[in-house]
Design a protein around this motif. Structure first.
Motif: not given
Ligand SMILES: Cc1cc2nc3c(=O)[nH]c(=O)nc-3n(C[C@H](O)[C@H](O)[C@H](O)COP(=O)(O)OP(=O)(O)OC[C@H]3O[C@@H](n4cnc5c(N)ncnc54)[C@H](O)[C@@H]3O)c2cc1C
Length: 269
Positions: A6-28
């Motif tokens: 994994m490049d990134v592990v995000v703990l918490g699937g709320g607004m903050a976590g999913l936004t951070a996760a999707a931003t990282a995913a959009a960056g590949g």
């Protein structure tokens, strides 16, 4: 079992976590989102679904001159990009409207479809080769030479160590834990009526402290609203928006002896 891909592990699937996760995913990046509850979303699912931004940095600073100017500047100057990002994920965003009467400072608001937004974030993570797992808890931050290098997560099948160069703690606040409320906000807050995501009990704070971190700023302020007391039944999620009384700034707050409780004007709603 160890997993180090994994490049990134995000703990918490709320607004903050999913936004951070999707931003990282959009960056590949390949991202693992770990959510403790049965569903993603956290407090956003019961929120008003409004994206608001101060009209200007100065307007916000007049309200609270202790706020971090860099963050306020981001909220003001980054809002156009932010709204484009939300709309780009297919979540409907309303026209701008004013919210000054609630927030008591010049601000611009828009309603958005936060359910679609959150699920599209999760989809983006998965399309980029990552995963969003629910009903999975995080018990430990793994460290090596004083650096955080991964997390130990556990679900009903057991525990797994996941290694990643980036770990994002987005487990929400500590509103669900009466002891942390008492520690940071004062002993009287143990009894507060809670209307927010109850699963946020300060896990991120505890994990960060276990790795040597500490809180950086004053944390004695919190977001809340006045509510009527003495409801003849338990307070439920749907009551909060309906029963909130957005007028404390115009009121005197008295205790049962008739004495003023504090300076009402320091609250914003
Ligand atoms: C009634 C109400 C109305 C609101 N209205 C608005 C509004 O209109 N506009 C606005 O901008 N804000 C609003 N807010 C605030 C906003 O909803 C929250 O600030 C925001 O949703 C917080 O997101 P978060 O991701 O930081 O935390 P959370 O939503 O708390 O998400 C944290 C997630 O982490 C999970 N978690 C906790 N511990 C762990 C663990 N150990 N491992 C894995 N996962 C874990 C939780 O289950 C949760 O899903 C409102 C809030 C409430 C309560």
């Amino acid at each position: 079992m160890a997993s180090d891909d994994m490049d990134v592990v995000v703990l918490g699937g709320g607004m903050a976590g999913l936004t951070a996760a999707a931003t990282a995913a959009a960056g590949g990046r390949k991202v693992l989102v770990v959510e403790k509850s049965a569903a993603i979303g956290g407090s956003a699912l019961i929120s008003g679904g409004i994206i608001w931004s101060p009209e200007s940095v100065e307007a916000y600073r007049r309200l609270d001159d202790r706020s971090d100017e860099t963050l306020i500047r981001l909220a003001v100057e980054g809002i156009a990009d932010g709204l484009r990002w939300v709309a780009g994920l297919g979540a409907e965003v309303s026209e701008d409207f004013r919210l000054d009467h609630v927030l008591h400072f010049p601000s611009v608001a828009r309603r958005f479809d936060n359910h679609t937004y959150l699920h599209q974030c999760a989809r983006l993570v998965e399309r980029a080769g990552g995963h969003v797992v629910t009903e999975t808890n995080t018990t430990t931050l793994l460290t090596r030479d004083s650096r955080v290098v991964g997390v130990r997560i556990s679900d009903r099948d057991g525990s797994t160590d996941v290694l990643a160069p980036w770990i994002v703690l987005a487990t929400g606040g500590f509103q669900g834990d009466p002891e942390l409320r008492a520690e940071f906000l004062g002993p009287g807050t143990r009894e507060l009526v809670l209307r927010a995501n109850r699963a946020s009990v300060g896990d991120g704070l505890r994990l960060a402290r276990s790795a040597g971190a500490d809180v950086a700023h004053e944390t004695s302020a919190f977001y809340g609203n006045l509510l009527p007391t003495g409801l003849p039944r338990p307070f439920v999620d749907g009551d909060f928006l309906r029963l909130s009384q957005y007028h404390s700034i115009h009121s005197l707050l008295l205790d049962t002896n008739g004495d003023r409780i504090g300076d009402e004007s320091v609250a914003t709603t």
